[in-house]
Design a protein around this motif. Sequence first.
Motif, PDB file in Angstrom:
ATOM      1  N   GLU A  47      18.018 -23.518 -14.640  1.00  0.00           N
ATOM      2  CA  GLU A  47      19.180 -23.014 -13.918  1.00  0.00           C
ATOM      3  C   GLU A  47      19.564 -23.943 -12.780  1.00  0.00           C
ATOM      4  N   LEU A  48      18.571 -24.385 -12.021  1.00  0.00           N
ATOM      5  CA  LEU A  48      18.844 -25.302 -10.919  1.00  0.00           C
ATOM      6  C   LEU A  48      19.455 -26.594 -11.440  1.00  0.00           C
ATOM      7  N   TYR A  49      18.909 -27.104 -12.530  1.00  0.00           N
ATOM      8  CA  TYR A  49      19.428 -28.354 -13.082  1.00  0.00           C
ATOM      9  C   TYR A  49      20.867 -28.196 -13.566  1.00  0.00           C
ATOM     10  N   ILE A  50      21.163 -27.109 -14.244  1.00  0.00           N
ATOM     11  CA  ILE A  50      22.529 -26.891 -14.735  1.00  0.00           C
ATOM     12  C   ILE A  50      23.505 -26.790 -13.559  1.00  0.00           C
ATOM     13  N   ARG A  51      23.131 -26.045 -12.521  1.00  0.00           N
ATOM     14  CA  ARG A  51      24.028 -25.929 -11.364  1.00  0.00           C
ATOM     15  C   ARG A  51      24.222 -27.283 -10.690  1.00  0.00           C
ATOM     16  N   TRP A  52      23.178 -28.087 -10.653  1.00  0.00           N
ATOM     17  CA  TRP A  52      23.292 -29.425 -10.048  1.00  0.00           C
ATOM     18  C   TRP A  52      24.223 -30.309 -10.885  1.00  0.00           C
ATOM     19  N   MET A  53      24.104 -30.193 -12.197  1.00  0.00           N
ATOM     20  CA  MET A  53      24.985 -30.960 -13.070  1.00  0.00           C
ATOM     21  C   MET A  53      26.441 -30.518 -12.918  1.00  0.00           C
ATOM     22  N   GLN A  54      26.648 -29.218 -12.731  1.00  0.00           N
ATOM     23  CA  GLN A  54      28.012 -28.728 -12.535  1.00  0.00           C
ATOM     24  C   GLN A  54      28.614 -29.322 -11.265  1.00  0.00           C
ATOM     25  N   PHE A  55      27.814 -29.374 -10.201  1.00  0.00           N
ATOM     26  CA  PHE A  55      28.285 -30.079  -9.002  1.00  0.00           C
ATOM     27  C   PHE A  55      28.579 -31.534  -9.339  1.00  0.00           C
ATOM     28  N   GLY A  56      27.736 -32.157 -10.155  1.00  0.00           N
ATOM     29  CA  GLY A  56      27.939 -33.558 -10.529  1.00  0.00           C
ATOM     30  C   GLY A  56      29.227 -33.798 -11.283  1.00  0.00           C
ATOM     31  N   ALA A  57      29.642 -32.822 -12.093  1.00  0.00           N
ATOM     32  CA  ALA A  57      30.891 -32.985 -12.836  1.00  0.00           C
ATOM     33  C   ALA A  57      32.079 -33.060 -11.892  1.00  0.00           C
ATOM     34  N   TYR A  58      31.952 -32.444 -10.723  1.00  0.00           N
ATOM     35  CA  TYR A  58      33.007 -32.465  -9.710  1.00  0.00           C
ATOM     36  C   TYR A  58      32.571 -33.308  -8.508  1.00  0.00           C
ATOM     37  N   SER A  59      31.860 -34.383  -8.784  1.00  0.00           N
ATOM     38  CA  SER A  59      31.407 -35.335  -7.770  1.00  0.00           C
ATOM     39  C   SER A  59      32.082 -36.681  -8.011  1.00  0.00           C
ATOM     40  N   PRO A  60      31.966 -37.600  -7.068  1.00  0.00           N
ATOM     41  CA  PRO A  60      32.537 -38.930  -7.302  1.00  0.00           C
ATOM     42  C   PRO A  60      31.922 -39.631  -8.510  1.00  0.00           C
ATOM     43  N   LEU A  92      40.221 -27.068  -5.879  1.00  0.00           N
ATOM     44  CA  LEU A  92      39.250 -26.641  -4.873  1.00  0.00           C
ATOM     45  C   LEU A  92      37.982 -26.232  -5.623  1.00  0.00           C
ATOM     46  N   VAL A  93      36.844 -26.802  -5.234  1.00  0.00           N
ATOM     47  CA  VAL A  93      35.587 -26.557  -5.932  1.00  0.00           C
ATOM     48  C   VAL A  93      34.570 -25.990  -4.949  1.00  0.00           C
ATOM     49  N   ALA A  94      33.905 -24.913  -5.366  1.00  0.00           N
ATOM     50  CA  ALA A  94      32.844 -24.294  -4.554  1.00  0.00           C
ATOM     51  C   ALA A  94      31.613 -24.151  -5.438  1.00  0.00           C
ATOM     52  N   PRO A  95      30.832 -25.220  -5.636  1.00  0.00           N
ATOM     53  CA  PRO A  95      29.729 -25.182  -6.604  1.00  0.00           C
ATOM     54  C   PRO A  95      28.735 -24.062  -6.295  1.00  0.00           C
ATOM     55  N   VAL A  96      28.217 -23.462  -7.339  1.00  0.00           N
ATOM     56  CA  VAL A  96      27.154 -22.473  -7.175  1.00  0.00           C
ATOM     57  C   VAL A  96      25.883 -23.208  -6.788  1.00  0.00           C
ATOM     58  N   THR A  97      25.283 -22.807  -5.686  1.00  0.00           N
ATOM     59  CA  THR A  97      24.092 -23.516  -5.182  1.00  0.00           C
ATOM     60  C   THR A  97      22.948 -22.550  -4.874  1.00  0.00           C
ATOM     61  N   ALA A  98      22.942 -21.386  -5.518  1.00  0.00           N
ATOM     62  CA  ALA A  98      21.865 -20.412  -5.333  1.00  0.00           C
ATOM     63  C   ALA A  98      21.564 -19.772  -6.677  1.00  0.00           C
ATOM     64  N   ALA A  99      20.338 -19.306  -6.829  1.00  0.00           N
ATOM     65  CA  ALA A  99      19.899 -18.737  -8.103  1.00  0.00           C
ATOM     66  C   ALA A  99      20.609 -17.428  -8.405  1.00  0.00           C
ATOM     67  N   ASP A 144      27.387 -20.670 -17.114  1.00  0.00           N
ATOM     68  CA  ASP A 144      28.333 -21.722 -17.502  1.00  0.00           C
ATOM     69  C   ASP A 144      29.641 -21.654 -16.726  1.00  0.00           C
ATOM     70  N   ASP A 145      29.661 -20.887 -15.636  1.00  0.00           N
ATOM     71  CA  ASP A 145      30.854 -20.779 -14.788  1.00  0.00           C
ATOM     72  C   ASP A 145      30.745 -21.698 -13.579  1.00  0.00           C
ATOM     73  N   VAL A 146      31.858 -22.268 -13.186  1.00  0.00           N
ATOM     74  CA  VAL A 146      31.950 -23.036 -11.944  1.00  0.00           C
ATOM     75  C   VAL A 146      33.162 -22.520 -11.166  1.00  0.00           C
ATOM     76  N   PRO A 147      32.984 -22.128  -9.906  1.00  0.00           N
ATOM     77  CA  PRO A 147      34.132 -21.671  -9.115  1.00  0.00           C
ATOM     78  C   PRO A 147      35.099 -22.828  -8.819  1.00  0.00           C
ATOM     79  N   VAL A 148      36.175 -22.881  -9.573  1.00  0.00           N
ATOM     80  CA  VAL A 148      37.216 -23.899  -9.403  1.00  0.00           C
ATOM     81  C   VAL A 148      38.555 -23.182  -9.268  1.00  0.00           C
ATOM     82  N   PHE A 149      39.327 -23.596  -8.283  1.00  0.00           N
ATOM     83  CA  PHE A 149      40.627 -22.989  -8.018  1.00  0.00           C
ATOM     84  C   PHE A 149      41.676 -24.093  -7.945  1.00  0.00           C
ATOM     85  N   ALA A 150      42.740 -23.921  -8.707  1.00  0.00           N
ATOM     86  CA  ALA A 150      43.834 -24.903  -8.720  1.00  0.00           C
ATOM     87  C   ALA A 150      44.968 -24.406  -7.837  1.00  0.00           C
TER      88      ALA A 150
END
Length: 862
Positions: A471-484, A567-574, A614-620
Amino acid sequence: MFSTVLLLTGTSVVQASTPPVISGSARFTVLTPRVIRMEYAEGGRFEDAPSLVFATRTGAPAVDAKVSHEKGWLVIRTSDITLRYKEGTGVFTADNLGIVSSKAKTSFNWHPGQKDTANLGGTARTLDQVDGDRHAADNTPLDLGDGLLSREGWHVVDDTGSFVFGNEKLPWVHRRACEGCTDWTFFGYGHDYAAALQDFALLAGREPLPPRYAFGYWWSRYWNYSDSELRDVVADFVRYRIPLDVLVIDMDWHRTDGLSSVHPRDDINGQTMGWTGFTWNRALFPEPERLLQWLRGQGLKVTLNLHPASGVLPHEESYGRFMGDLKADPAKPLAFEAADPAYMAALFHAVLDPLQHMGVSFWWLDWQQWRESKALPGLSNTWWLNHVFFTHMQQQGEQRALIYHRWGGLGNHRYQIGFSGDSIISWGSLAFQPRFTATASNVLYGYWSHDLGGHTFRDESDPATRRIDPELYIRWMQFGAYSPIMRTHTTKNPDLRKEPWRFAPAQFDALRHTVLTRYTLLPYTYTMGRKAFDTGISLVRPMYYAWPEDEKAYRSSGQYMFGDDLLVAPVTAAADADGFAKQDTWLPSGKWFDVTRGRTREGGRIVGGRYRLDDVPVFARAGAIVPTNSDPTHSVANDDGARTIVVYPGKSQQTELYEDAGDDEGYRGTAFARTALATEWSKHAVRLRIAPRAGHYAGMPTTRRWSVAFMASAMPSNVTVDGQPVKRVDGDADLTPGTWRLEGRTLALQVALPVHDFANAQMVEVTWPNDAPDVDGLAGQMRDVREAVEWLKSHWTEFGGIPDELSEAAQADRLIDYHPERFAQEVAAFRARVSQLDQSLEKGGLPADMRAQFKARASRND
């Protein structure tokens, strides 16, 4: 050099490119309406050479500044700030120098020695052994230093005593003639943070655009891979249809003679043996040229890890060539010295350039962050190596310059990309990295690359803590998808395996989807990278750039803007026991489209959400236009050029798609193209205009396959392209040029445009019937019901099965695909079934506690 002009009386206008204003031993240069350089040098020993921070000594053209002398004071007024200096009173003090704002929203009255109590931070050299925002060794907080931005509305860069550049072909570092002479540059911007960053980019150099491939996925692992194993890894990426663009080979590519974690020994230069190396390990890579040729054939770019601190030692294959270039005695090995131009020239010519010609795309520099030059004490090897490696590659002219190294200090934004180092694997580290990444844009360091998933456990000796949390790895990867930069990496630990195919099916699906999201967004991301080059506003930036007067913008450090429109607010908690992670997001004023829920949200408030794995908080932004890849399984090297323009509901907007050759330096000139995109919304219709492409670059295609996806759409009554009706196809048919369909699962109205010439505009128009049902939030609701029914099937095993009403509700999207002509009726039927779900379950005998759980899963609306 500037000529000196002494202004004693009267009033005049100063241009930034003309001589500065001199008063005795003081010199003032108006660089922009908000920026003034202030120098004090006895005897007029002013410095005109560019420094490590400031790449130029001239500013914006045609900056009007009124200069006058009023009762013994020199006064310089621009449209934004006013400087006063009491002439003839010597070095700068609080009594003889001050700058006030003229029209800035946040007024200020600055004097030398004044403390900046509201600086918004910059960045740090590395996240090595940082857990969350604290050093693991002593629990002290990580210092992000001062950035260019402050809520006080001003900032001073103290360049006193800094090194300067000479005029060599590869500009080299030198000491100033007067190291103690005052050299300050004052930035006064109020809360116009964008203007401050643009001013700094003008003076300190632009934020380079990385090669397009760098925006793809990077695979990296500290492991002693062999030729065969690397081929197998690449083959697995192909097998599982996961795109990949960069392969990072860590230090085991070279011989590591003497390296031991148990009994480390120093080499003849006083460094730990084995880390430095420039000779292929032939046991692992018997024919490296053939491996690199094969990787190139797979469309991959390759970077190798370097730890150059020991220099080139006698056991290296290139030692003889290197010492020959230097005309040095081979019996007396030389210590590494980055500030020696002859040494670095030989290092490139005899050692590194041959490896690049073999197939190395760029270099990953490592293990220099604690060392200073011996030849020039005070010069950071990290800072200087970034400049030398990047500039050398730039001057080669074969491909776009790229360096992958740690942050060396202010001015290092000119040399992307940052390697943030060996962070601790923890939820705290993940929670800190969004803030760390966004805040770095305050010094224009917009391309941090993190070890996604973390690098090492806090206690590597404890077997119980050595396995990765999926779970931690997936959330970290989701942040990575919206990283530089999206790059995975780990320490040399056999239990730290991050290949997506090693995880359980649902976890694999989430990881693969995350990588595909990265590639879907690549045209948008690359366009925003160009905007960073043009404006100084990085891809990932804090909320307060656009909303500086809202206090919540400063408190919302766990979220950020990803480009202009997302606007991205990555999930960073279990997640909780039910598998949902709770996340609050501050939405600025206006309307926002919740991409996960498929609904419009009113801003000016904090919204809560419960997010599946598999959700990422993204707002357009309402009405946002986002250019995307039509097929995200294609890597950059295999890009077929098909683009889908995603249009979110809302108001009329405009944007552009930026393109260039992708891997050359021509983008700094005129070798690029832009395509303007604009929408016009009315009550029951929308019009999208794709303008003719403007610009040219080598290899530019002449035609393109465009598609458009209008999100959260009801069934339209009419769809046309350039005034001609477009044919509707059903949900099972392939979408071919000149057709459209409404996809039931996402409620995306997909229009495949006829192939067209870039020289001509295209116009897409959609009209909806006046009585079209409101579908805001419907796609998210259908998904919730569908997944809640799947959960129920696996938790309720009573004879009789799922009530028919639930089965039908769970297939609302499929019914829409099967019967698009009955769209309104199917929507109404779904909503009727949803309103009766609880009663249906109660009638079917489902216990109350399970009904409550089902209801919580079937409706996540807040």
